[in-house]
Design a protein around this motif. Structure first.
Motif, PDB file in Angstrom:
ATOM      1  N   LEU A 119       0.842  -1.198   0.000  1.00  0.00           N
ATOM      2  CA  LEU A 119       0.000   0.000   0.000  1.00  0.00           C
ATOM      3  C   LEU A 119       0.875   1.245   0.000  1.00  0.00           C
ATOM      4  O   LEU A 119       1.874   1.311   0.726  1.00  0.00           O
ATOM      5  CB  LEU A 119      -0.911   0.014   1.232  1.00  0.00           C
ATOM      6  N   VAL A 120       0.496   2.219  -0.807  1.00  0.00           N
ATOM      7  CA  VAL A 120       1.269   3.455  -0.905  1.00  0.00           C
ATOM      8  C   VAL A 120       0.359   4.628  -0.542  1.00  0.00           C
ATOM      9  O   VAL A 120      -0.618   4.926  -1.240  1.00  0.00           O
ATOM     10  CB  VAL A 120       1.850   3.653  -2.325  1.00  0.00           C
ATOM     11  N   PHE A 121       0.691   5.307   0.543  1.00  0.00           N
ATOM     12  CA  PHE A 121      -0.025   6.497   0.976  1.00  0.00           C
ATOM     13  C   PHE A 121       0.749   7.726   0.494  1.00  0.00           C
ATOM     14  O   PHE A 121       1.935   7.865   0.794  1.00  0.00           O
ATOM     15  CB  PHE A 121      -0.127   6.550   2.502  1.00  0.00           C
ATOM     16  N   ARG A 122       0.069   8.596  -0.250  1.00  0.00           N
ATOM     17  CA  ARG A 122       0.708   9.831  -0.703  1.00  0.00           C
ATOM     18  C   ARG A 122       0.309  10.972   0.227  1.00  0.00           C
ATOM     19  O   ARG A 122      -0.869  11.145   0.548  1.00  0.00           O
ATOM     20  CB  ARG A 122       0.314  10.165  -2.144  1.00  0.00           C
ATOM     21  N   VAL A 123       1.295  11.716   0.671  1.00  0.00           N
ATOM     22  CA  VAL A 123       1.066  12.794   1.634  1.00  0.00           C
ATOM     23  C   VAL A 123       0.633  14.059   0.906  1.00  0.00           C
ATOM     24  O   VAL A 123       1.279  14.494  -0.064  1.00  0.00           O
ATOM     25  CB  VAL A 123       2.345  13.067   2.448  1.00  0.00           C
ATOM     26  N   LEU A 124      -0.451  14.656   1.377  1.00  0.00           N
ATOM     27  CA  LEU A 124      -0.925  15.939   0.874  1.00  0.00           C
ATOM     28  C   LEU A 124      -0.854  16.955   2.005  1.00  0.00           C
ATOM     29  O   LEU A 124      -1.436  16.737   3.077  1.00  0.00           O
ATOM     30  CB  LEU A 124      -2.371  15.832   0.381  1.00  0.00           C
ATOM     31  N   ALA A 125      -0.141  18.040   1.816  1.00  0.00           N
ATOM     32  CA  ALA A 125      -0.117  19.104   2.817  1.00  0.00           C
ATOM     33  C   ALA A 125      -1.446  19.852   2.741  1.00  0.00           C
ATOM     34  O   ALA A 125      -1.799  20.407   1.706  1.00  0.00           O
ATOM     35  CB  ALA A 125       1.046  20.052   2.561  1.00  0.00           C
ATOM     36  N   THR A 126      -2.193  19.839   3.848  1.00  0.00           N
ATOM     37  CA  THR A 126      -3.507  20.495   3.890  1.00  0.00           C
ATOM     38  C   THR A 126      -3.618  21.358   5.144  1.00  0.00           C
ATOM     39  O   THR A 126      -4.524  21.183   5.964  1.00  0.00           O
ATOM     40  CB  THR A 126      -4.644  19.459   3.842  1.00  0.00           C
ATOM     41  N   PRO A 127      -2.706  22.329   5.315  1.00  0.00           N
ATOM     42  CA  PRO A 127      -2.725  23.151   6.526  1.00  0.00           C
ATOM     43  C   PRO A 127      -3.896  24.134   6.526  1.00  0.00           C
ATOM     44  O   PRO A 127      -4.530  24.371   5.508  1.00  0.00           O
ATOM     45  CB  PRO A 127      -1.392  23.897   6.436  1.00  0.00           C
ATOM     46  N   GLY A 128      -4.136  24.682   7.693  1.00  0.00           N
ATOM     47  CA  GLY A 128      -5.196  25.669   7.850  1.00  0.00           C
ATOM     48  C   GLY A 128      -5.960  25.432   9.132  1.00  0.00           C
ATOM     49  O   GLY A 128      -6.157  26.333   9.939  1.00  0.00           O
ATOM     50  N   HIS A 129      -6.407  24.186   9.350  1.00  0.00           N
ATOM     51  CA  HIS A 129      -6.984  23.844  10.655  1.00  0.00           C
ATOM     52  C   HIS A 129      -5.893  23.995  11.712  1.00  0.00           C
ATOM     53  O   HIS A 129      -6.084  24.647  12.736  1.00  0.00           O
ATOM     54  CB  HIS A 129      -7.530  22.422  10.629  1.00  0.00           C
ATOM     55  N   GLU A 140      -7.327  27.401   0.717  1.00  0.00           N
ATOM     56  CA  GLU A 140      -6.434  26.927  -0.343  1.00  0.00           C
ATOM     57  C   GLU A 140      -6.296  25.398  -0.284  1.00  0.00           C
ATOM     58  O   GLU A 140      -6.314  24.722  -1.321  1.00  0.00           O
ATOM     59  CB  GLU A 140      -5.054  27.575  -0.189  1.00  0.00           C
ATOM     60  N   SER A 141      -6.165  24.867   0.917  1.00  0.00           N
ATOM     61  CA  SER A 141      -6.032  23.414   1.057  1.00  0.00           C
ATOM     62  C   SER A 141      -7.267  22.684   0.544  1.00  0.00           C
ATOM     63  O   SER A 141      -7.173  21.636  -0.113  1.00  0.00           O
ATOM     64  CB  SER A 141      -5.798  23.050   2.524  1.00  0.00           C
ATOM     65  N   LEU A 142      -8.434  23.240   0.844  1.00  0.00           N
ATOM     66  CA  LEU A 142      -9.679  22.607   0.409  1.00  0.00           C
ATOM     67  C   LEU A 142      -9.872  22.727  -1.093  1.00  0.00           C
ATOM     68  O   LEU A 142     -10.139  21.729  -1.783  1.00  0.00           O
ATOM     69  CB  LEU A 142     -10.865  23.236   1.144  1.00  0.00           C
TER      70      LEU A 142
END
Length: 231
Positions: free
Chosen positions: A102-112, A151-153
């Motif tokens: 399994l490969v999980f790709r990291v997405l930067a979703t800052p703001g919260h 922006e993250s959303l």
């Protein structure tokens, strides 16, 4: 793939157990300290080996089980750059975490929070508190930023295929899953709203602070390891 969605009723937190059927390696995403025994029991029942624990951010409403799970299983704790310094691996946007096949790709979703990340696995994404079912995380503490969350959303998560399933870290109404298409159309906080409108909404929520904020944040920066009373 083996997939289980688990729930902590006190904090309304979803924890996800995902296993690779070929290698029997498994990961827990956003585990809760009080549920560590439950989660490890399920890992054993499914004949899995816990090799990774992923946190989506430094939580404010519950204490993570990542440190305890690492002690008991030698699993690798993964968190965001800028998040808990106790993590074995600190990841950033575009990195990959491999658990068996399994490969999980990291997405930067800052703001919260400034360290919030999401994990994309095939046709599903684990969004922490960034994107919830018909909602999103608050932005009024832990270096939260409404403009950054917008922006993250809109630019990161909403750029995923419409059919992508969204699994959040919380839901307070018993909803278990949504999709990118649904949230683009029906999320009242962001659907059809400009950045300025979104910021106005977030700045006027006037929510009470999380009950465990003062305890959970410092504990989670230490992977859930509570200080000894004499300290």
């Amino acid at each position: 793939m083996i997939f289980r969605q688990l729930f902590d009723s006190e904090s309304s937190t979803y924890t996800y157990l995902i296993g690779d059927e070929a290698t029997r390696q498994a990961v827990l995403i956003d585990p809760v300290l009080e549920q560590a025994d439950r989660d490890l029991k399920l890992v054993a029942e499914l004949d899995l080996t816990l090799t990774h624990v992923l946190d989506t951010h430094v939580h404010a409403d519950h204490i993570t089980a990542s440190g305890v799970l690492r002690e008991r299983t030698r699993a690798t704790v993964v968190g965001s750059v800028g998040g808990a310094g106790c993590a074995d691996v600190q990841v950033r946007h575009g990195d990959e975490v491999r658990v068996g096949q399994l490969v999980f790709r990291v997405l930067a979703t800052p703001g919260h929070t400034d360290d919030s990340i999401s994990y994309l696995l095939g046709d599903r994404v684990f969004t922490g508190d960034a994107l919830l079912v018909r909602g999103n995380g608050r932005t009024d503490f832990q270096n939260g930023n409404a403009r950054q969350l917008y922006e993250s959303l809109t630019r990161v998560l909403f750029s995923l295929p419409d059919e992508t399933l969204v699994y959040p870290a919380h839901d307070y109404q018993g909803r278990t899953v949504t999709s990118i298409a649904e949230e683009k159309r029906h999320n009242p906080r962001v659907a059809g709203r400009s950045e300025a409108e979104f910021i106005h909404v977030m700045e006027n929520l006037h929510l009470p602070k999380p009950r465990k904020l003062d305890v959970a944040v410092p504990a989670n920066r230490a992977c859930g390891q509570l200080p000894h009373p004499e300290a």
